[in-house]
Motif scaffolding. Structure first.
Motif, PDB file in Angstrom:
ATOM      1  N   PHE A 253       0.845  -1.195   0.000  1.00  0.00           N
ATOM      2  CA  PHE A 253       0.000   0.000   0.000  1.00  0.00           C
ATOM      3  C   PHE A 253       0.882   1.248   0.000  1.00  0.00           C
ATOM      4  O   PHE A 253       2.085   1.182   0.295  1.00  0.00           O
ATOM      5  CB  PHE A 253      -0.925   0.004   1.224  1.00  0.00           C
ATOM      6  N   GLN A 254       0.274   2.379  -0.359  1.00  0.00           N
ATOM      7  CA  GLN A 254       0.973   3.655  -0.339  1.00  0.00           C
ATOM      8  C   GLN A 254       0.650   4.410   0.946  1.00  0.00           C
ATOM      9  O   GLN A 254      -0.485   4.412   1.406  1.00  0.00           O
ATOM     10  CB  GLN A 254       0.588   4.510  -1.539  1.00  0.00           C
ATOM     11  N   GLU A 255       1.679   5.069   1.488  1.00  0.00           N
ATOM     12  CA  GLU A 255       1.505   5.855   2.697  1.00  0.00           C
ATOM     13  C   GLU A 255       2.558   6.961   2.700  1.00  0.00           C
ATOM     14  O   GLU A 255       3.755   6.691   2.578  1.00  0.00           O
ATOM     15  CB  GLU A 255       1.670   4.965   3.934  1.00  0.00           C
ATOM     16  N   GLY A 256       2.099   8.199   2.808  1.00  0.00           N
ATOM     17  CA  GLY A 256       3.028   9.321   2.833  1.00  0.00           C
ATOM     18  C   GLY A 256       3.874   9.432   1.586  1.00  0.00           C
ATOM     19  O   GLY A 256       5.032   9.835   1.658  1.00  0.00           O
ATOM     20  N   ARG A 260       4.680   0.880   0.904  1.00  0.00           N
ATOM     21  CA  ARG A 260       4.902   0.098   2.113  1.00  0.00           C
ATOM     22  C   ARG A 260       4.586  -1.371   1.858  1.00  0.00           C
ATOM     23  O   ARG A 260       3.752  -1.715   1.015  1.00  0.00           O
ATOM     24  CB  ARG A 260       4.023   0.618   3.255  1.00  0.00           C
ATOM     25  N   TYR A 261       5.251  -2.219   2.639  1.00  0.00           N
ATOM     26  CA  TYR A 261       5.094  -3.668   2.518  1.00  0.00           C
ATOM     27  C   TYR A 261       4.755  -4.237   3.892  1.00  0.00           C
ATOM     28  O   TYR A 261       5.376  -3.863   4.904  1.00  0.00           O
ATOM     29  CB  TYR A 261       6.394  -4.284   1.995  1.00  0.00           C
ATOM     30  N   HIS A 262       3.772  -5.147   3.948  1.00  0.00           N
ATOM     31  CA  HIS A 262       3.412  -5.798   5.209  1.00  0.00           C
ATOM     32  C   HIS A 262       3.157  -7.272   4.940  1.00  0.00           C
ATOM     33  O   HIS A 262       2.441  -7.639   4.005  1.00  0.00           O
ATOM     34  CB  HIS A 262       2.154  -5.164   5.815  1.00  0.00           C
ATOM     35  N   GLN A 263       3.771  -8.115   5.755  1.00  0.00           N
ATOM     36  CA  GLN A 263       3.564  -9.563   5.651  1.00  0.00           C
ATOM     37  C   GLN A 263       3.212 -10.125   7.016  1.00  0.00           C
ATOM     38  O   GLN A 263       3.892  -9.856   8.005  1.00  0.00           O
ATOM     39  CB  GLN A 263       4.811 -10.262   5.105  1.00  0.00           C
ATOM     40  N   SER A 264       2.139 -10.900   7.060  1.00  0.00           N
ATOM     41  CA  SER A 264       1.698 -11.568   8.281  1.00  0.00           C
ATOM     42  C   SER A 264       1.750 -13.070   8.044  1.00  0.00           C
ATOM     43  O   SER A 264       1.194 -13.576   7.057  1.00  0.00           O
ATOM     44  CB  SER A 264       0.270 -11.138   8.644  1.00  0.00           C
ATOM     45  N   SER A 265       2.427 -13.799   8.934  1.00  0.00           N
ATOM     46  CA  SER A 265       2.606 -15.240   8.781  1.00  0.00           C
ATOM     47  C   SER A 265       2.013 -15.971   9.972  1.00  0.00           C
ATOM     48  O   SER A 265       2.313 -15.646  11.129  1.00  0.00           O
ATOM     49  CB  SER A 265       4.098 -15.591   8.665  1.00  0.00           C
ATOM     50  N   LEU A 266       1.191 -16.960   9.695  1.00  0.00           N
ATOM     51  CA  LEU A 266       0.635 -17.851  10.719  1.00  0.00           C
ATOM     52  C   LEU A 266       1.116 -19.264  10.416  1.00  0.00           C
ATOM     53  O   LEU A 266       0.839 -19.803   9.339  1.00  0.00           O
ATOM     54  CB  LEU A 266      -0.893 -17.814  10.696  1.00  0.00           C
ATOM     55  N   HIS A 267       1.855 -19.880  11.353  1.00  0.00           N
ATOM     56  CA  HIS A 267       2.313 -21.243  11.099  1.00  0.00           C
ATOM     57  C   HIS A 267       2.717 -21.889  12.418  1.00  0.00           C
ATOM     58  O   HIS A 267       2.838 -21.240  13.458  1.00  0.00           O
ATOM     59  CB  HIS A 267       3.478 -21.263  10.109  1.00  0.00           C
ATOM     60  N   GLY A 268       2.950 -23.180  12.358  1.00  0.00           N
ATOM     61  CA  GLY A 268       3.361 -23.934  13.534  1.00  0.00           C
ATOM     62  C   GLY A 268       2.838 -25.355  13.480  1.00  0.00           C
ATOM     63  O   GLY A 268       1.956 -25.678  12.660  1.00  0.00           O
TER      64      GLY A 268
END
Length: 364
Positions: A253-256, A260-268
């Motif tokens: 996404f764009q900000e200012g 920007r880059y965002h990564q969310s990881s769910l594992h286990g």
């Protein structure tokens, strides 16, 4: 080819969307210390033909953007092409927007620019370009007359600009610098006065007709969405240690004015609570730069692939007790599957490997 035919050929070649992604990728893949002669910043350029007979018969308008300031046009000019009767050569008269800075200007829509009259521009005839055909190389070379483009700078006094361009069917090269005439020192130059190489963009690059910067970001950005997969962890000898499912969400996404880059990881493991890992980052200069609780690193396109077929990631551990990670991501042609291989390194030794096979569930 006579001068009139050359003019139309030049106008056709000069129009379109261009980017220097291949040059940036080659510089980054080369490694080594930062050098002023080697560009490391992604640039895009959009050149359009205007219907502006009040300015000239063949009128072009270009804007060039840098990844570090995507909301501003670093270079912004109107160019009037014509045949110089004395030289028998194609002349490109540069029209400079009157008022405001010369560089890093707000972007302007071409439909509005073509309504502007001659009073909206400053003319500096010494800064015009003259094209010479080089048929053996299927290109045109354009440059200013040596020492002709002079102007007074408020701090540096009398200054002389030096600009040269090479125009191929699918490439545009240029180099640019300015010198202080008092002592011949360099006042400003683009990447050490070396050549910037722009390739013509097409749909395979993902660049839209408006030259938007979001279309020419690294391959990892084009992998945004939700991925479901399975991790397999191995020791250094290749013995399987564990396997477990994962869900990874990538968002861009764009900000200012920045990407920007965002990564969310769910594992286990399936018989244990899921672990959530968050990584935040910024995108510029052809790379994704990111940090998480355990790692900081970067990602770039696999070199030599156009369009990029995957990514290379390097992750440095924040805790010296943890290993560093080198990872390669390969993607299917339709972008719906990807395969990741990570090598875990500590004190110069391999301590393990991880493979991840993933399928995209949504997004992108």
């Amino acid at each position: 080819m006579d001068s009139a035919a050359q003019l139309e050929t030049i106008a056709a070649r000069w129009q379109g969307s261009f980017h220097n992604r291949r040059q940036v990728a080659a510089t980054l893949a080369r490694g080594g210390p930062v050098a002023p002669e080697l560009t490391r910043e992604l640039r895009t350029m959009e050149v359009e033909r205007l219907q502006a007979p009040h300015l000239g018969e063949v009128v072009l308008y270009f804007q060039e953007f840098r990844a570090s300031a995507p909301q501003l046009a670093h270079r912004q000019r109107v160019v009037v092409l014509g045949v110089d009767p004395l030289r028998g050569a194609v002349r490109a008269e540069q029209l400079f927007f009157r008022g405001g800075p010369t560089y890093d200007r707000p972007a302007l829509d071409a439909a509005w620019v073509q309504t502007l009259g001659p009073e909206a521009f400053d003319r500096h005839p010494g800064c015009d370009l003259f094209f010479v055909a080089e048929p053996a190389l299927d290109r045109f070379r354009a440059r200013m007359d040596p020492g002709a483009c002079r102007y007074r700078h408020p701090q540096d006094g009398e200054v002389c600009a030096d600009f040269e361009m090479l125009l191929h069917p699918d490439q545009l090269w240029y180099r640019d610098r300015s010198l202080r005439l008092a002592d011949g020192s360099v006042r400003g130059e683009v990447d050490g006065f070396s050549w910037l190489l722009f390739d013509r963009a097409d749909r395979s690059d993902g660049i839209g007709p408006d030259g938007a910067l979001d279309a020419d970001l690294p391959a990892l950005v084009r992998q945004q969405g939700v991925w479901r997969g399975r991790f397999r962890r191995y020791d250094a000898e290749g013995g399987l240690l564990e396997t477990f499912p994962s869900t990874i969400t990538i968002r861009v996404f764009q900000e200012g004015g920045r990407w920007r880059y965002h990564q969310s990881s769910l594992h286990g493991p399936e018989d244990a609570p899921l672990r959530r890992l968050e990584a935040q980052g910024e995108i510029h200069s052809g790379r994704v730069w990111f940090t998480s609780e355990r790692y900081q690193g970067w990602a770039m396109d696999l070199p030599g692939e156009d369009p990029a077929a995957g990514s290379l990631l390097v992750m440095r551990a924040r805790d010296p007790a943890d290993p560093d990670v080198h990872e390669i991501i390969s993607c299917s042609a339709d972008g719906r599957r990807r395969w990741r291989v990570s090598q875990l390194l500590k004190d110069g030794q391999l301590v393990g490997r991880t493979t991840i096979d993933e399928e995209k569930l949504s997004g992108g």
